[in-house]
Design a protein around this motif. Structure first.
Motif, mmCIF file in Angstrom:
data_model
loop_
_atom_site.group_PDB
_atom_site.id
_atom_site.type_symbol
_atom_site.label_atom_id
_atom_site.label_comp_id
_atom_site.label_asym_id
_atom_site.label_seq_id
_atom_site.Cartn_x
_atom_site.Cartn_y
_atom_site.Cartn_z
ATOM 1 N N GLU A 117 34.699 38.004 24.625
ATOM 2 C CA GLU A 117 35.226 38.202 25.981
ATOM 3 C C GLU A 117 35.700 39.640 26.191
ATOM 4 O O GLU A 117 36.739 39.900 26.799
ATOM 5 C CB GLU A 117 36.340 37.195 26.280
ATOM 6 C CG GLU A 117 35.868 35.749 26.231
ATOM 7 C CD GLU A 117 36.888 34.756 26.783
ATOM 8 O OE1 GLU A 117 38.055 35.156 26.998
ATOM 9 O OE2 GLU A 117 36.527 33.589 27.005
ATOM 10 N N VAL A 118 34.931 40.580 25.686
ATOM 11 C CA VAL A 118 35.305 41.996 25.739
ATOM 12 C C VAL A 118 35.437 42.486 27.179
ATOM 13 O O VAL A 118 36.365 43.226 27.513
ATOM 14 C CB VAL A 118 34.273 42.856 24.983
ATOM 15 C CG1 VAL A 118 34.611 44.335 25.102
ATOM 16 C CG2 VAL A 118 34.215 42.442 23.512
ATOM 17 N N LEU A 119 34.526 42.085 28.042
ATOM 18 C CA LEU A 119 34.497 42.615 29.407
ATOM 19 C C LEU A 119 35.745 42.254 30.201
ATOM 20 O O LEU A 119 36.143 42.991 31.106
ATOM 21 C CB LEU A 119 33.256 42.107 30.147
ATOM 22 C CG LEU A 119 31.902 42.465 29.525
ATOM 23 C CD1 LEU A 119 30.769 41.999 30.426
ATOM 24 C CD2 LEU A 119 31.798 43.952 29.253
ATOM 25 N N THR A 120 36.367 41.139 29.865
ATOM 26 C CA THR A 120 37.541 40.696 30.620
ATOM 27 C C THR A 120 38.856 40.963 29.896
ATOM 28 O O THR A 120 39.903 40.993 30.532
ATOM 29 C CB THR A 120 37.438 39.193 30.927
ATOM 30 O OG1 THR A 120 37.080 38.485 29.732
ATOM 31 C CG2 THR A 120 36.377 38.934 31.982
ATOM 32 N N ILE A 159 33.644 35.949 34.764
ATOM 33 C CA ILE A 159 32.880 37.080 35.290
ATOM 34 C C ILE A 159 31.854 36.613 36.319
ATOM 35 O O ILE A 159 31.204 37.430 36.964
ATOM 36 C CB ILE A 159 32.160 37.858 34.164
ATOM 37 C CG1 ILE A 159 31.039 37.021 33.541
ATOM 38 C CG2 ILE A 159 33.138 38.323 33.109
ATOM 39 C CD1 ILE A 159 30.159 37.802 32.601
ATOM 40 N N ILE A 160 31.711 35.275 36.472
ATOM 41 C CA ILE A 160 30.800 34.711 37.472
ATOM 42 C C ILE A 160 31.599 34.453 38.745
ATOM 43 O O ILE A 160 32.574 33.695 38.740
ATOM 44 C CB ILE A 160 30.158 33.415 36.963
ATOM 45 C CG1 ILE A 160 29.410 33.658 35.656
ATOM 46 C CG2 ILE A 160 29.219 32.830 38.020
ATOM 47 C CD1 ILE A 160 28.933 32.401 34.980
ATOM 48 N N LEU A 161 31.193 35.079 39.824
ATOM 49 C CA LEU A 161 31.900 34.939 41.089
ATOM 50 C C LEU A 161 31.160 33.967 42.008
ATOM 51 O O LEU A 161 29.946 33.788 41.882
ATOM 52 C CB LEU A 161 32.041 36.302 41.759
ATOM 53 C CG LEU A 161 32.709 37.397 40.902
ATOM 54 C CD1 LEU A 161 32.845 38.685 41.712
ATOM 55 C CD2 LEU A 161 34.071 36.944 40.385
ATOM 56 N N ASP A 162 31.911 33.354 42.916
ATOM 57 C CA ASP A 162 31.348 32.350 43.835
ATOM 58 C C ASP A 162 30.514 31.332 43.061
ATOM 59 O O ASP A 162 29.352 31.079 43.381
ATOM 60 C CB ASP A 162 30.480 33.021 44.906
ATOM 61 C CG ASP A 162 31.322 33.744 45.951
ATOM 62 O OD1 ASP A 162 32.544 33.534 45.955
ATOM 63 O OD2 ASP A 162 30.758 34.506 46.745
ATOM 64 N N SER A 163 31.136 30.734 42.067
ATOM 65 C CA SER A 163 30.382 29.869 41.144
ATOM 66 C C SER A 163 30.019 28.509 41.720
ATOM 67 O O SER A 163 29.269 27.762 41.109
ATOM 68 C CB SER A 163 31.152 29.685 39.839
ATOM 69 O OG SER A 163 32.426 29.124 40.080
ATOM 70 N N SER A 174 30.964 44.851 39.423
ATOM 71 C CA SER A 174 31.568 46.011 38.760
ATOM 72 C C SER A 174 31.228 46.052 37.274
ATOM 73 O O SER A 174 31.425 47.082 36.619
ATOM 74 C CB SER A 174 33.091 45.981 38.943
ATOM 75 O OG SER A 174 33.671 44.885 38.228
ATOM 76 N N LEU A 175 30.700 44.945 36.748
ATOM 77 C CA LEU A 175 30.344 44.883 35.327
ATOM 78 C C LEU A 175 28.848 45.074 35.094
ATOM 79 O O LEU A 175 28.390 45.042 33.952
ATOM 80 C CB LEU A 175 30.770 43.534 34.745
ATOM 81 C CG LEU A 175 32.256 43.170 34.862
ATOM 82 C CD1 LEU A 175 32.489 41.744 34.372
ATOM 83 C CD2 LEU A 175 33.114 44.145 34.077
ATOM 84 N N ASN A 176 28.087 45.256 36.151
ATOM 85 C CA ASN A 176 26.628 45.319 36.015
ATOM 86 C C ASN A 176 26.143 46.437 35.105
ATOM 87 O O ASN A 176 25.108 46.309 34.445
ATOM 88 C CB ASN A 176 25.968 45.457 37.389
ATOM 89 C CG ASN A 176 25.850 44.123 38.107
ATOM 90 O OD1 ASN A 176 26.295 43.088 37.603
ATOM 91 N ND2 ASN A 176 25.266 44.135 39.301
ATOM 92 N N SER A 177 26.868 47.536 35.060
ATOM 93 C CA SER A 177 26.431 48.650 34.210
ATOM 94 C C SER A 177 26.426 48.265 32.742
ATOM 95 O O SER A 177 25.700 48.871 31.935
ATOM 96 C CB SER A 177 27.330 49.867 34.424
ATOM 97 O OG SER A 177 28.675 49.569 34.070
ATOM 98 N N VAL A 178 27.214 47.271 32.386
ATOM 99 C CA VAL A 178 27.239 46.771 31.005
ATOM 100 C C VAL A 178 26.405 45.493 30.890
ATOM 101 O O VAL A 178 25.648 45.315 29.934
ATOM 102 C CB VAL A 178 28.685 46.493 30.543
ATOM 103 C CG1 VAL A 178 28.702 45.937 29.118
ATOM 104 C CG2 VAL A 178 29.517 47.768 30.623
ATOM 105 N N LEU A 179 26.517 44.622 31.879
ATOM 106 C CA LEU A 179 25.819 43.336 31.819
ATOM 107 C C LEU A 179 24.308 43.480 31.823
ATOM 108 O O LEU A 179 23.611 42.784 31.076
ATOM 109 C CB LEU A 179 26.245 42.457 32.992
ATOM 110 C CG LEU A 179 27.456 41.553 32.788
ATOM 111 C CD1 LEU A 179 27.806 40.834 34.082
ATOM 112 C CD2 LEU A 179 27.176 40.536 31.685
#
Length: 498
Positions: A117-120, A159-163, A174-179
């Protein structure tokens, strides 16, 4: 997660089959004041027939203890080591040499979690996460182990929005550059997305909008089903909805062939005053239903043919873990290997039965037709020659006075009378073998007696035979009358027996 998407989580159901063989694994945390020795841990895993584990590190003693155990092991590069590994190919090579090459293949290491869970949790470290993943994989390639050992990184479902509905889910942009580089890597190496899913927290944060039964995998009436208005797919639980949200979020970025493995999921058995639903019953229901859901080879509404293998969080209660009371109480066992609760399982063999006695029982199958169960009960107490006296009014097994409870006792009695053979626990498809002891109060089932229970050379007729129904004993006739009255009463009250 926005509150609005929870408004649609009031409805749900899907039962589908999967082509792949799914598995249930467990996470092994070590924040215990009296952590069992690695050999004790492995002994418990073997007793429970657990064949998949995830470690939060690469502890050398644990890896040695797991050698030649047949258990598939996922190890972890701890978050605190990511900076060094993400900045140095040599550091990654040394880590793989020390923690993989030195133990494989005696220890069956199948995957490496690069962080958790590094990104969060560690956004400042996220910039080196992709490098760390690639460096670890390069080290495996150099050791000719890249085909045997997958590399991925567990992600929080937050990290999933509007699930919900799942069809409109997307990753936090905002995480797309890593995802995106991570997804590129997973796709190019045939690896899988590691996702941590906690319906407990979704339920708690919904302020009552998500029904508890929906979070616990419990059956819902049709008018409570969750329907994705875009796809018309039906959802019966939070877990499936979150998995499919991940699939749709990946598809939104044009990744459609990366499977999902759930690296953490569970429910706490104890909590503080502000966590009233962290209870033993709820934890038992969630984990039992999750295990059955996986072993029934049920995929998700979006991918009904894709098994969703899952690691339960977690093996032990971690009494020294910081945080609220519930943080210490996610385990299936205490430090002595004693079950926190006995899981309600059928159809999963002995996997995670929380029962080291190797006992099996025969009970009515979940969802079987009550009329068929009643007919099988009548047969067991008649031509089947089961002694059903304990089911009469005033006797230890009379309560609860319903067809399921009475059938459980009669079925198990016949099963043990016939020497525990699989054929003796069928009853025209309404019975199943379980490792969970159905005994209750003073009603002790035959399988709990610790006897062989083969009853010599006794031979009972098959339920398929045309034995004379006049062989029924007086108590069987009484039972039939009582059961008929009971069933009629329930029908009048509008209660459906399950």
């Amino acid at each position: 997660m926005a509150l609005m998407h929870f408004l649609l989580l009031l409805f749900a159901v899907s039962i589908v089959s999967a082509d792949e063989e799914p598995f249930i694994g467990v996470n092994i945390g070590t924040e215990l004041s009296d952590m069992p020795h690695p050999t004790q841990v492995v002994a418990l895993l073997k007793a429970q027939q657990i064949r998949h584990v995830r470690l939060y590190d690469a502890d050398q003693a644990m890896l040695i203890a797991l050698a030649k155990s047949g258990i598939q092991v996922v190890i972890t590069v701890p978050n605190e080591e990511l900076l060094a590994i993400g900045q140095s190919n040599a550091s990654a090579a040394n880590w793989v040499s020390r923690n993989v090459v030195a133990h494989y293949p005696a220890t069956n290491i199948t995957a490496i979690c690069v962080g958790s869970e590094v990104l969060t949790t560690l956004p400042n470290v996220a910039k080196v996460l992709v490098n760390a993943i690639k460096y670890i994989h390069s080290a495996l390639v150099a050791s000719n182990l890249d085909r045997q050992v997958k590399v991925s990184t567990p992600l929080s479902s937050s990290i999933i929005l509007d699930s919900f509905p799942p069809s409109q889910a997307f990753f936090n942009r905002s995480l797309n550059s890593v995802l995106v580089p991570i997804l590129d890597f997973l796709q190019s190496t045939d690896s899988y997305l590691m996702l941590n899913i906690y319906p407990y927290y979704d339920y708690m944060q919904s302020n009552g909008v998500i029904p508890l039964d929906y979070a616990l995998f419990k059956p819902l009436p049709p008018n409570k089903e969750a329907v994705d208005s875009n796809t018309l797919l039906h959802y019966s639980n939070v877990f499936d909805a979150m998995v499919d949200a991940a699939y749709f979020a990946m598809a939104f970025l044009n990744y459609t062939n990366i499977p999902v493995v759930v690296t953490e999921s569970g429910w706490p058995s104890k909590g503080g005053s502000n966590e009233p639903d962290a209870t033993i019953d709820n934890a038992n229901n969630y984990n039992s239903n999750l295990i059955k859901h996986v072993f029934n080879k049920t995929g998700t509404p979006k991918h009904p043919g894709t098994a969703v293998s899952t690691y339960i969080y977690e093996l032990y209660n971690e009494d020294t873990k910081p945080g609220v009371l519930s943080e210490k109480n996610w385990g299936l066992f205490d430090a002595n290997g004693v079950p926190i609760y006995i899981l309600h399982l059928t159809g999963s063999g002995a996997v995670l039965a929380n029962d080291t006695s190797n006992q099996t029982f025969c009970v009515a199958k979940d969802g079987a037709d009550p009329k068929m169960i009643q007919a099988a009960l009548d047969w067991a107490c008649g031509p089947g020659k089961v002694e059903c006296d304990l089911l009469l009014q005033g006797q230890p097994c009379y309560e609860p006075d319903n067809v399921i409870a009475h059938a459980n006792y009669a079925f198990d009695s016949y099963y043990h009378k016939m020497g525990n053979t699989p054929d003796s626990c069928d009853f025209k498809g309404v019975a199943t073998i379980t490792t969970s002891d159905p005994s209750h109060g003073s009603c002790i089932f035959p399988g709990s007696l610790g006897k062989n229970s083969t009853f010599g050379n006794f031979t009972a007729p098959s339920m398929n035979s045309s034995s004379d129904s006049s062989a029924y004993s007086i108590h069987s006739i009484e039972m039939r009358i009582c059961s008929l009255v009971m069933v009629t009463g329930f029908l009048i009250l509008g209660v459906v027996l399950i």
